[in-house]
Design a protein around this motif. Structure first.
Motif, mmCIF file in Angstrom:
data_model
loop_
_atom_site.group_PDB
_atom_site.id
_atom_site.type_symbol
_atom_site.label_atom_id
_atom_site.label_comp_id
_atom_site.label_asym_id
_atom_site.label_seq_id
_atom_site.Cartn_x
_atom_site.Cartn_y
_atom_site.Cartn_z
ATOM 1 N N VAL A 21 -5.991 -50.148 88.439
ATOM 2 C CA VAL A 21 -6.288 -48.745 88.701
ATOM 3 C C VAL A 21 -6.951 -48.154 87.463
ATOM 4 O O VAL A 21 -6.404 -48.226 86.362
ATOM 5 C CB VAL A 21 -5.005 -47.949 89.032
ATOM 6 N N VAL A 22 -8.127 -47.559 87.667
ATOM 7 C CA VAL A 22 -8.853 -46.884 86.591
ATOM 8 C C VAL A 22 -8.732 -45.381 86.830
ATOM 9 O O VAL A 22 -8.998 -44.901 87.937
ATOM 10 C CB VAL A 22 -10.337 -47.309 86.572
ATOM 11 N N LEU A 23 -8.314 -44.640 85.799
ATOM 12 C CA LEU A 23 -8.136 -43.192 85.891
ATOM 13 C C LEU A 23 -9.019 -42.472 84.884
ATOM 14 O O LEU A 23 -9.242 -42.968 83.787
ATOM 15 C CB LEU A 23 -6.681 -42.809 85.597
ATOM 16 N N SER A 24 -9.454 -41.250 85.247
ATOM 17 C CA SER A 24 -10.252 -40.434 84.336
ATOM 18 C C SER A 24 -9.375 -39.586 83.406
ATOM 19 O O SER A 24 -9.863 -39.055 82.405
ATOM 20 C CB SER A 24 -11.194 -39.525 85.124
ATOM 21 N N CYS A 25 -8.104 -39.426 83.744
ATOM 22 C CA CYS A 25 -7.170 -38.665 82.919
ATOM 23 C C CYS A 25 -5.738 -39.096 83.257
ATOM 24 O O CYS A 25 -5.531 -39.866 84.188
ATOM 25 C CB CYS A 25 -7.352 -37.154 83.126
ATOM 26 N N ILE A 26 -4.769 -38.594 82.519
ATOM 27 C CA ILE A 26 -3.376 -38.955 82.753
ATOM 28 C C ILE A 26 -2.945 -38.454 84.128
ATOM 29 O O ILE A 26 -3.153 -37.296 84.474
ATOM 30 C CB ILE A 26 -2.463 -38.356 81.660
ATOM 31 N N ASN A 27 -2.372 -39.323 84.926
ATOM 32 C CA ASN A 27 -1.811 -39.015 86.247
ATOM 33 C C ASN A 27 -0.683 -39.995 86.516
ATOM 34 O O ASN A 27 -0.363 -40.840 85.670
ATOM 35 C CB ASN A 27 -2.856 -39.145 87.339
ATOM 36 N N ASN A 28 -0.116 -39.908 87.684
ATOM 37 C CA ASN A 28 0.900 -40.857 88.130
ATOM 38 C C ASN A 28 0.254 -41.885 89.045
ATOM 39 O O ASN A 28 -0.597 -41.533 89.870
ATOM 40 C CB ASN A 28 2.008 -40.139 88.911
ATOM 41 N N ILE A 29 0.657 -43.127 88.884
ATOM 42 C CA ILE A 29 0.239 -44.192 89.795
ATOM 43 C C ILE A 29 1.509 -44.713 90.451
ATOM 44 O O ILE A 29 2.491 -45.019 89.768
ATOM 45 C CB ILE A 29 -0.455 -45.343 89.049
ATOM 46 N N ARG A 30 1.475 -44.812 91.788
ATOM 47 C CA ARG A 30 2.634 -45.305 92.519
ATOM 48 C C ARG A 30 2.180 -46.402 93.482
ATOM 49 O O ARG A 30 1.351 -46.155 94.346
ATOM 50 C CB ARG A 30 3.296 -44.168 93.300
ATOM 51 N N LEU A 31 2.713 -47.595 93.312
ATOM 52 C CA LEU A 31 2.450 -48.723 94.200
ATOM 53 C C LEU A 31 3.633 -48.814 95.155
ATOM 54 O O LEU A 31 4.778 -48.960 94.720
ATOM 55 C CB LEU A 31 2.308 -50.011 93.382
ATOM 56 N N MET A 32 3.341 -48.686 96.475
ATOM 57 C CA MET A 32 4.409 -48.620 97.475
ATOM 58 C C MET A 32 4.088 -49.483 98.679
ATOM 59 O O MET A 32 2.923 -49.607 99.063
ATOM 60 C CB MET A 32 4.558 -47.195 97.996
ATOM 61 N N ASP A 33 5.140 -50.005 99.295
ATOM 62 C CA ASP A 33 4.951 -50.693 100.566
ATOM 63 C C ASP A 33 4.782 -49.645 101.664
ATOM 64 O O ASP A 33 4.878 -48.433 101.419
ATOM 65 C CB ASP A 33 6.087 -51.670 100.858
ATOM 66 N N ASN A 34 4.498 -50.099 102.871
ATOM 67 C CA ASN A 34 4.199 -49.195 103.988
ATOM 68 C C ASN A 34 5.346 -48.226 104.279
ATOM 69 O O ASN A 34 5.117 -47.029 104.481
ATOM 70 C CB ASN A 34 3.880 -50.041 105.227
ATOM 71 N N ASP A 35 6.579 -48.734 104.314
ATOM 72 C CA ASP A 35 7.729 -47.873 104.623
ATOM 73 C C ASP A 35 7.918 -46.784 103.576
ATOM 74 O O ASP A 35 8.172 -45.620 103.903
ATOM 75 C CB ASP A 35 9.015 -48.698 104.743
ATOM 76 N N ASN A 36 7.791 -47.149 102.310
ATOM 77 C CA ASN A 36 7.968 -46.165 101.248
ATOM 78 C C ASN A 36 6.820 -45.167 101.198
ATOM 79 O O ASN A 36 7.032 -43.997 100.888
ATOM 80 C CB ASN A 36 8.183 -46.853 99.902
#
Length: 113
Positions: A21-36
């Protein structure tokens, strides 16, 4: 009103896939399965891999086969980052004399919400 998050639907992925994941500024990244992801979309408690991300690119590894999503969100921040996501399939172990051409990883499709 700007969106609070951007979702990348990675579809079915095998265990060991690396998500970059490439971001232009500080943020949150969340990797989730389909249910979540379904729980997240309903603002319910969910489980995910990741969190506040200050360095780009960030790399997360999918722990088990299934349908996966990446969410980039601005919770705690004023701006939603510009972002780009790609899935890098796990490397197949091949004998040195049986090298085969590799298929390039395809970028995920984003959906703003």
């Amino acid at each position: 009103m700007s969106p609070n998050y951007k979702r990348y639907d990675l579809g079915q992925q095998p265990a060991g896939t690396v998500v970059e994941v490439v971001l232009s500024c500080i943020n949150n990244i969340r990797l989730m399965d389909n249910d979540n992801f379904a729980l997240y979309a309903e603002s319910k408690n969910c489980r995910y891999i990741g969190g506040r991300t200050e360095k780009s690119p960030a790399r997360l590894t999918i722990p088990r086969a299934g349908h996966w999503h990446v969410v980039v969100d601005k919770t705690g921040f004023q701006t939603l980052a510009n972002s780009n996501v790609r899935a890098i399939p796990p490397k197949a172990i091949q004998p040195a004399n049986a090298a085969a051409p590799r298929k390039a990883a395809s970028p995920a499709t984003a959906e703003a919400s």
